[in-house]
Design a protein around this motif. Structure first.
Motif, mmCIF file in Angstrom:
data_model
loop_
_atom_site.group_PDB
_atom_site.id
_atom_site.type_symbol
_atom_site.label_atom_id
_atom_site.label_comp_id
_atom_site.label_asym_id
_atom_site.label_seq_id
_atom_site.Cartn_x
_atom_site.Cartn_y
_atom_site.Cartn_z
ATOM 1 N N ALA A 138 0.856 -1.191 0.000
ATOM 2 C CA ALA A 138 0.000 0.000 0.000
ATOM 3 C C ALA A 138 0.888 1.237 0.000
ATOM 4 C CB ALA A 138 -0.891 0.009 1.241
ATOM 5 N N PRO A 139 0.642 2.207 -0.853
ATOM 6 C CA PRO A 139 1.476 3.405 -0.879
ATOM 7 C C PRO A 139 1.272 4.262 0.366
ATOM 8 C CG PRO A 139 -0.409 3.691 -2.324
ATOM 9 C CD PRO A 139 -0.448 2.255 -1.860
ATOM 10 N N TYR A 140 2.389 4.748 0.905
ATOM 11 C CA TYR A 140 2.300 5.649 2.060
ATOM 12 C C TYR A 140 3.564 6.501 2.106
ATOM 13 C CZ TYR A 140 1.408 7.516 6.689
ATOM 14 O OH TYR A 140 1.165 8.364 7.726
ATOM 15 N N GLN A 141 3.357 7.813 2.307
ATOM 16 C CA GLN A 141 4.481 8.739 2.401
ATOM 17 C C GLN A 141 4.530 9.323 3.814
ATOM 18 O OE1 GLN A 141 4.227 11.639 -0.761
ATOM 19 N NE2 GLN A 141 4.349 10.091 -2.370
ATOM 20 N N VAL A 142 5.622 9.047 4.517
ATOM 21 C CA VAL A 142 5.771 9.526 5.894
ATOM 22 C C VAL A 142 5.987 11.039 5.910
ATOM 23 C CG1 VAL A 142 6.660 7.344 6.780
ATOM 24 C CG2 VAL A 142 8.259 9.024 5.814
ATOM 25 N N GLN A 143 5.873 11.628 7.088
ATOM 26 C CA GLN A 143 6.011 13.079 7.203
ATOM 27 C C GLN A 143 7.408 13.572 6.811
ATOM 28 O OE1 GLN A 143 3.598 14.758 10.812
ATOM 29 N NE2 GLN A 143 4.314 12.722 11.423
ATOM 30 N N THR A 144 8.409 12.732 6.968
ATOM 31 C CA THR A 144 9.786 13.120 6.616
ATOM 32 C C THR A 144 10.156 12.677 5.195
ATOM 33 O OG1 THR A 144 10.540 11.085 7.717
ATOM 34 C CG2 THR A 144 10.606 13.135 9.004
ATOM 35 N N TRP A 145 9.160 12.475 4.366
ATOM 36 C CA TRP A 145 9.336 11.987 2.996
ATOM 37 C C TRP A 145 10.362 12.811 2.212
ATOM 38 C CZ3 TRP A 145 7.986 7.867 0.139
ATOM 39 C CH2 TRP A 145 7.967 7.969 -1.254
ATOM 40 N N ALA A 146 10.337 14.113 2.341
ATOM 41 C CA ALA A 146 11.213 14.979 1.548
ATOM 42 C C ALA A 146 12.687 14.763 1.873
ATOM 43 C CB ALA A 146 10.842 16.447 1.778
ATOM 44 N N ASP A 147 12.989 14.227 3.049
ATOM 45 C CA ASP A 147 14.378 13.990 3.452
ATOM 46 C C ASP A 147 14.974 12.740 2.820
ATOM 47 O OD1 ASP A 147 14.238 16.200 5.069
ATOM 48 O OD2 ASP A 147 14.144 15.079 6.953
ATOM 49 N N ILE A 148 14.143 11.893 2.249
ATOM 50 C CA ILE A 148 14.599 10.610 1.722
ATOM 51 C C ILE A 148 15.013 10.801 0.265
ATOM 52 C CG2 ILE A 148 13.947 8.216 1.246
ATOM 53 C CD1 ILE A 148 11.747 8.601 3.439
ATOM 54 N N PRO A 149 16.253 10.466 -0.094
ATOM 55 C CA PRO A 149 16.696 10.648 -1.478
ATOM 56 C C PRO A 149 15.770 9.942 -2.469
ATOM 57 C CG PRO A 149 18.561 10.124 -0.068
ATOM 58 C CD PRO A 149 17.321 9.936 0.772
ATOM 59 N N ASP A 150 15.510 10.599 -3.589
ATOM 60 C CA ASP A 150 14.587 10.048 -4.582
ATOM 61 C C ASP A 150 15.011 8.669 -5.059
ATOM 62 O OD1 ASP A 150 13.046 12.311 -4.427
ATOM 63 O OD2 ASP A 150 13.877 13.245 -6.242
ATOM 64 N N ALA A 151 16.319 8.438 -5.147
ATOM 65 C CA ALA A 151 16.815 7.159 -5.649
ATOM 66 C C ALA A 151 16.541 6.003 -4.695
ATOM 67 C CB ALA A 151 18.319 7.253 -5.916
ATOM 68 N N LEU A 152 16.145 6.324 -3.468
ATOM 69 C CA LEU A 152 15.949 5.292 -2.456
ATOM 70 C C LEU A 152 14.492 5.140 -2.037
ATOM 71 C CD1 LEU A 152 19.096 6.001 -0.264
ATOM 72 C CD2 LEU A 152 18.779 4.182 -1.945
ATOM 73 N N LYS A 153 13.570 5.598 -2.904
ATOM 74 C CA LYS A 153 12.156 5.422 -2.576
ATOM 75 C C LYS A 153 11.351 5.265 -3.858
ATOM 76 C CE LYS A 153 11.598 10.470 -2.154
ATOM 77 N NZ LYS A 153 11.470 11.589 -1.199
ATOM 78 N N GLU A 154 10.345 4.413 -3.803
ATOM 79 C CA GLU A 154 9.392 4.286 -4.894
ATOM 80 C C GLU A 154 8.539 5.549 -4.863
ATOM 81 O OE1 GLU A 154 5.979 3.566 -7.183
ATOM 82 O OE2 GLU A 154 5.887 3.844 -4.996
ATOM 83 N N PRO A 155 8.303 6.203 -6.012
ATOM 84 C CA PRO A 155 7.717 7.546 -6.015
ATOM 85 C C PRO A 155 6.402 7.715 -5.255
ATOM 86 C CG PRO A 155 8.586 7.022 -8.179
ATOM 87 C CD PRO A 155 8.686 5.762 -7.368
#
Length: 377
Positions: A138-155
């Motif tokens: 299930a897609p979910y974006q945590v509150q600190t999402w912006a801190d996670i490098p794009d290359a290390l997260k499914e969009p």
């Protein structure tokens, strides 16, 4: 460390584990997904769906349970992390299921127990397995999402890197000289002594060991064949030890030389002070384990609260305490929230580091499925 490396290896007990979970299960809650205030937690893609973070906490407390799987307590400091969650949320019971199964077995447990209240709520996965099973998440974006490098997260947040390190070789320095290259491990001095963390077609750390052997052999992440060839040579030399690595096998000397993540090999020093860790010169291989939420989680709000917890400053520093590199490390360093003492204690990173892309990981997974068994038989 007893994150028994079986967690990343497909063991013979897999079918028994999954069957036991199914037999022990009762029917899932009819209200799964409907949380406090009428929020459909199963479809929530961020904390705003609950109104506030406090709303998410209330919804999770109302569910009262969190099912985790494949989280050995001595793997990257998971024990302290689990205990902190339990202390902070005493109204939520953590059910620690099958701590030593592989990433692939996590997915199988979810499929076998779908619709039951014993199904895993969350996953901790190697990238190869995560890529193959996005339909389970299930897609979910945590509150600190912006801190996670794009290359290390499914969009969309289907799976997200959380903690990682460098592939290394751990060795019992009371029995062996420090290896300085892959070639050293092919010599008679290492006869029957070199183990990897499971089956690379199923286990993230073993997959990374083949990746390291590939780049250390002059290959690239576009083709893992050189790495497969190296382990084939290790097998032919009689040096590949086909034993699942555990704290006990390292402490007893049964697995005296181990390919594994640097933070896991370092943890063995607690049980065997003579166990040393080498990250080879030249190209280093880095990787992250990924968090994901089961789309059929019986406790969907608790699953989302767990994700928020894992990506908080406090828990990111607990990964660091376990010797792993938290995914938000750069942003936290810039913000001054990283534990600088722990960060300074990390082993020096290789001058050149590679991390496989999703495309490279998928291609390597296919190649390993075709070639690995034959290479090491």
């Amino acid at each position: 460390m007893s994150r028994i490396l079986l967690r990343r290896a497909l063991g013979a007990t897999a079918a028994v584990t999954v069957a036991a979970l199914a037999l022990a299960a009762c029917s899932g809650s009819a209200d799964a997904g409907q949380s406090a205030g009428g929020v459909d937690a199963a479809t929530a893609t961020n904390v705003a769906a609950f109104g506030t973070f406090e709303g998410l906490e209330a919804a999770a407390k109302a569910e009262g349970q969190l099912n985790v799987i494949a989280l050995p307590r001595d793997w990257a400091n998971y024990g302290e992390i689990l205990d902190l969650f339990a202390e902070r949320y005493p109204d939520i019971t953590i059910n620690e299921q099958s701590p030593d199964v592989s990433s692939a077995e996590e997915i199988q447990a979810a499929k076998t127990n779908e619709g039951l209240d014993t199904a895993p709520d969350v996953f901790d996965l190697g990238l190869t397995v995560a890529l193959k099973n996005t339909d389970v998440f299930a897609p979910y974006q945590v509150q600190t999402w912006a801190d996670i490098p794009d290359a290390l997260k499914e969009p969309t947040g289907l799976f997200v890197g959380d903690y990682g390190g460098y592939m290394s070789v751990g060795y019992d320095s009371s029995k062996f000289a420090a290896p300085t290259s892959l070639d050293d491990l092919l010599t008679p001095a290492y006869k029957g002594a070199v183990a990897i963390n499971g089956d690379p077609t199923q286990a993230g750390a073993a997959f990374a060991a083949v990746g390291l052997a590939t780049v250390q052999s002059g290959g690239t992440l576009d083709d893992y064949q050189p790495g497969i060839d190296f382990f084939g040579s290790l097998q032919k030399a009689g040096n590949l030890l086909k034993v699942d690595v555990t704290t006990a096998t390292v402490a007893s000397g049964e697995t005296p030389v181990v390919f594994d993540w640097d933070y896991l090999n370092t943890a063995h020093q607690k049980d065997n002070p003579a166990f040393k860790v080498v990250v080879f010169d030249g190209t280093g291989y880095a990787g992250y384990y990924n968090q994901a939420i089961n789309k059929s989680a019986p406790h969907p709000a608790a699953a989302r609260l767990w994700q928020e917890f894992l990506y908080s400053d406090e828990v990111q520093n607990l990964w660091l305490k376990g010797g792993a590199r938290p995914v938000r490390m750069e942003a936290m360093t810039d913000a001054g929230t990283i534990d600088a003492t722990l960060a300074a204690a990390l082993p020096e990173a290789p001058a050149e580091t590679v991390v496989p892309t999703e495309k490279q990981s998928a291609a390597a997974g296919t190649l390993l499925g075709e070639k690995w068994a034959t290479a090491v038989q």
